[in-house]
Motif scaffolding. Structure first.
Motif, PDB file in Angstrom:
ATOM      1  N   TRP A 277      11.072  -1.662  -1.329  1.00  0.00           N
ATOM      2  CA  TRP A 277      10.279  -2.206  -2.424  1.00  0.00           C
ATOM      3  C   TRP A 277      10.132  -1.154  -3.526  1.00  0.00           C
ATOM      4  O   TRP A 277      10.324  -1.453  -4.702  1.00  0.00           O
ATOM      5  CB  TRP A 277       8.928  -2.662  -1.878  1.00  0.00           C
ATOM      6  N   ALA A 278       9.833   0.074  -3.148  1.00  0.00           N
ATOM      7  CA  ALA A 278       9.687   1.152  -4.131  1.00  0.00           C
ATOM      8  C   ALA A 278      11.016   1.398  -4.855  1.00  0.00           C
ATOM      9  O   ALA A 278      11.036   1.568  -6.084  1.00  0.00           O
ATOM     10  CB  ALA A 278       9.193   2.422  -3.459  1.00  0.00           C
TER      11      ALA A 278
ATOM     12  N   ASP B 218       3.427   2.222   1.726  1.00  0.00           N
ATOM     13  CA  ASP B 218       3.512   2.957   2.986  1.00  0.00           C
ATOM     14  C   ASP B 218       4.864   3.673   3.024  1.00  0.00           C
ATOM     15  O   ASP B 218       5.905   3.036   3.169  1.00  0.00           O
ATOM     16  CB  ASP B 218       3.365   1.968   4.140  1.00  0.00           C
ATOM     17  N   GLU B 219       4.831   4.995   2.924  1.00  0.00           N
ATOM     18  CA  GLU B 219       6.088   5.749   2.797  1.00  0.00           C
ATOM     19  C   GLU B 219       6.925   5.791   4.065  1.00  0.00           C
ATOM     20  O   GLU B 219       8.109   6.108   4.003  1.00  0.00           O
ATOM     21  CB  GLU B 219       5.823   7.174   2.310  1.00  0.00           C
ATOM     22  N   ILE B 220       6.353   5.473   5.225  1.00  0.00           N
ATOM     23  CA  ILE B 220       7.180   5.499   6.439  1.00  0.00           C
ATOM     24  C   ILE B 220       7.791   4.135   6.762  1.00  0.00           C
ATOM     25  O   ILE B 220       8.597   4.023   7.668  1.00  0.00           O
ATOM     26  CB  ILE B 220       6.401   6.039   7.660  1.00  0.00           C
ATOM     27  N   CYS B 221       7.413   3.126   6.033  1.00  0.00           N
ATOM     28  CA  CYS B 221       7.907   1.764   6.243  1.00  0.00           C
ATOM     29  C   CYS B 221       9.222   1.562   5.479  1.00  0.00           C
ATOM     30  O   CYS B 221       9.278   1.774   4.269  1.00  0.00           O
ATOM     31  CB  CYS B 221       6.845   0.770   5.764  1.00  0.00           C
ATOM     32  N   VAL B 222      10.251   1.141   6.180  1.00  0.00           N
ATOM     33  CA  VAL B 222      11.554   0.912   5.550  1.00  0.00           C
ATOM     34  C   VAL B 222      11.455  -0.183   4.493  1.00  0.00           C
ATOM     35  O   VAL B 222      11.978  -0.041   3.380  1.00  0.00           O
ATOM     36  CB  VAL B 222      12.631   0.588   6.609  1.00  0.00           C
TER      37      VAL B 222
ATOM     38  N   ILE C 299      11.880   1.125  -8.858  1.00  0.00           N
ATOM     39  CA  ILE C 299      12.546   2.179  -9.632  1.00  0.00           C
ATOM     40  C   ILE C 299      13.740   1.605 -10.386  1.00  0.00           C
ATOM     41  O   ILE C 299      13.972   1.935 -11.547  1.00  0.00           O
ATOM     42  CB  ILE C 299      12.973   3.342  -8.710  1.00  0.00           C
ATOM     43  N   LYS C 300      14.454   0.710  -9.753  1.00  0.00           N
ATOM     44  CA  LYS C 300      15.648   0.133 -10.376  1.00  0.00           C
ATOM     45  C   LYS C 300      15.314  -0.884 -11.472  1.00  0.00           C
ATOM     46  O   LYS C 300      15.972  -0.902 -12.521  1.00  0.00           O
ATOM     47  CB  LYS C 300      16.511  -0.538  -9.303  1.00  0.00           C
ATOM     48  N   TYR C 301      14.287  -1.725 -11.254  1.00  0.00           N
ATOM     49  CA  TYR C 301      14.063  -2.848 -12.160  1.00  0.00           C
ATOM     50  C   TYR C 301      12.835  -2.731 -13.064  1.00  0.00           C
ATOM     51  O   TYR C 301      12.691  -3.525 -13.991  1.00  0.00           O
ATOM     52  CB  TYR C 301      13.993  -4.160 -11.381  1.00  0.00           C
ATOM     53  N   ASP C 302      11.973  -1.766 -12.816  1.00  0.00           N
ATOM     54  CA  ASP C 302      10.837  -1.536 -13.715  1.00  0.00           C
ATOM     55  C   ASP C 302      11.327  -0.553 -14.780  1.00  0.00           C
ATOM     56  O   ASP C 302      11.036   0.641 -14.745  1.00  0.00           O
ATOM     57  CB  ASP C 302       9.642  -0.980 -12.932  1.00  0.00           C
ATOM     58  N   HIS C 303      12.078  -1.076 -15.726  1.00  0.00           N
ATOM     59  CA  HIS C 303      12.779  -0.248 -16.706  1.00  0.00           C
ATOM     60  C   HIS C 303      11.848   0.584 -17.577  1.00  0.00           C
ATOM     61  O   HIS C 303      12.246   1.649 -18.059  1.00  0.00           O
ATOM     62  CB  HIS C 303      13.694  -1.117 -17.581  1.00  0.00           C
ATOM     63  N   THR C 304      10.641   0.130 -17.796  1.00  0.00           N
ATOM     64  CA  THR C 304       9.692   0.881 -18.627  1.00  0.00           C
ATOM     65  C   THR C 304       8.779   1.773 -17.791  1.00  0.00           C
ATOM     66  O   THR C 304       7.907   2.440 -18.341  1.00  0.00           O
ATOM     67  CB  THR C 304       8.818  -0.071 -19.466  1.00  0.00           C
ATOM     68  N   ALA C 305       8.986   1.774 -16.477  1.00  0.00           N
ATOM     69  CA  ALA C 305       8.149   2.546 -15.546  1.00  0.00           C
ATOM     70  C   ALA C 305       6.667   2.218 -15.752  1.00  0.00           C
ATOM     71  O   ALA C 305       5.816   3.090 -15.754  1.00  0.00           O
ATOM     72  CB  ALA C 305       8.415   4.044 -15.656  1.00  0.00           C
TER      73      ALA C 305
ATOM     74  N   LYS D  70       3.377   2.992 -11.568  1.00  0.00           N
ATOM     75  CA  LYS D  70       3.565   4.322 -11.000  1.00  0.00           C
ATOM     76  C   LYS D  70       3.401   4.210  -9.491  1.00  0.00           C
ATOM     77  O   LYS D  70       2.431   3.629  -8.998  1.00  0.00           O
ATOM     78  CB  LYS D  70       2.549   5.316 -11.568  1.00  0.00           C
ATOM     79  N   LEU D  71       4.339   4.752  -8.766  1.00  0.00           N
ATOM     80  CA  LEU D  71       4.357   4.681  -7.314  1.00  0.00           C
ATOM     81  C   LEU D  71       3.614   5.856  -6.698  1.00  0.00           C
ATOM     82  O   LEU D  71       3.732   6.987  -7.178  1.00  0.00           O
ATOM     83  CB  LEU D  71       5.802   4.697  -6.819  1.00  0.00           C
ATOM     84  N   ALA D  72       2.880   5.569  -5.636  1.00  0.00           N
ATOM     85  CA  ALA D  72       2.231   6.627  -4.856  1.00  0.00           C
ATOM     86  C   ALA D  72       2.172   6.168  -3.409  1.00  0.00           C
ATOM     87  O   ALA D  72       1.938   4.988  -3.122  1.00  0.00           O
ATOM     88  CB  ALA D  72       0.835   6.919  -5.383  1.00  0.00           C
ATOM     89  N   SER D  73       2.389   7.084  -2.524  1.00  0.00           N
ATOM     90  CA  SER D  73       2.326   6.791  -1.101  1.00  0.00           C
ATOM     91  C   SER D  73       0.866   6.719  -0.659  1.00  0.00           C
ATOM     92  O   SER D  73       0.037   7.508  -1.107  1.00  0.00           O
ATOM     93  CB  SER D  73       3.077   7.895  -0.358  1.00  0.00           C
ATOM     94  N   VAL D  74       0.568   5.774   0.227  1.00  0.00           N
ATOM     95  CA  VAL D  74      -0.791   5.685   0.758  1.00  0.00           C
ATOM     96  C   VAL D  74      -1.125   6.898   1.614  1.00  0.00           C
ATOM     97  O   VAL D  74      -2.289   7.233   1.789  1.00  0.00           O
ATOM     98  CB  VAL D  74      -1.022   4.387   1.582  1.00  0.00           C
ATOM     99  N   GLN D  75      -0.105   7.578   2.111  1.00  0.00           N
ATOM    100  CA  GLN D  75      -0.331   8.758   2.947  1.00  0.00           C
ATOM    101  C   GLN D  75      -0.609  10.018   2.132  1.00  0.00           C
ATOM    102  O   GLN D  75      -1.091  11.004   2.668  1.00  0.00           O
ATOM    103  CB  GLN D  75       0.876   8.999   3.869  1.00  0.00           C
TER     104      GLN D  75
END
Length: 148
Positions: free
Chosen positions: A27-28, A18-22, A32-38, A41-46
């Motif tokens: 979490w995202a 949820d992109e509007i949730c702090v 980005i910081k700890y998933d070193h191999t990516a 993949k992140l996507a917003s539910v919106q």
């Protein structure tokens, strides 16, 4: 679009948030910081892509009380989604898999309490995560558009 979504789901491990949730944005950023191999993949539910993925899994398109994690084409929600991601990140984060020792009903109860109150507890934001040259490999839309 359905065949495209199926191909995307088969090709990528995905975290919808949820992109509007702090809390969700934190979490995202954590991923980005700890998933070193990516791996994820992140996507917003919106987003249009996020909505299409939710629809594919017959999930609500307007009530975002759970993170959706897709790993190897399998969808996970609530506490199991969180544990799957943490386990995949390796040490020291994989030690969180001890959470599997707790009954799923109990884990999901706690997850739902936080999720349903996250806006009140952590707030909302008008700012979505910024896709940059350094982190674009973590975002599903960037990866999908690069292969089209």
């Amino acid at each position: 679009m359905n065949k495209n979504i199926e191909k995307i789901i088969e090709t990528h491990d995905i975290v919808l948030f949820d992109e509007i949730c702090v809390l969700c944005n934190r979490w995202a950023k954590f991923l980005i910081k700890y998933d070193h191999t990516a791996q994820f993949k992140l996507a917003s539910v919106q987003s249009a892509l996020g909505q299409a993925i939710l629809q594919h899994y017959d999930m609500p398109l307007d009530n975002f009380d759970t993170m959706l994690v897709i790993q190897n084409g399998q969808a996970y929600t609530e506490s199991t989604a969180f544990l799957k991601v943490m386990d995949s990140l390796g040490r020291p984060f994989s030690s969180v898999k001890i959470g599997y020792l707790f009954p799923k009903r109990m884990r999901d109860f706690v997850y739902r309490r936080v999720a349903q109150n996250r806006y009140g507890l952590f707030g909302t934001t008008d700012y979505c995560l910024f896709v940059s040259a350094e982190n674009k490999q973590h975002f599903l839309e960037s990866v999908v558009h690069a292969t089209i």
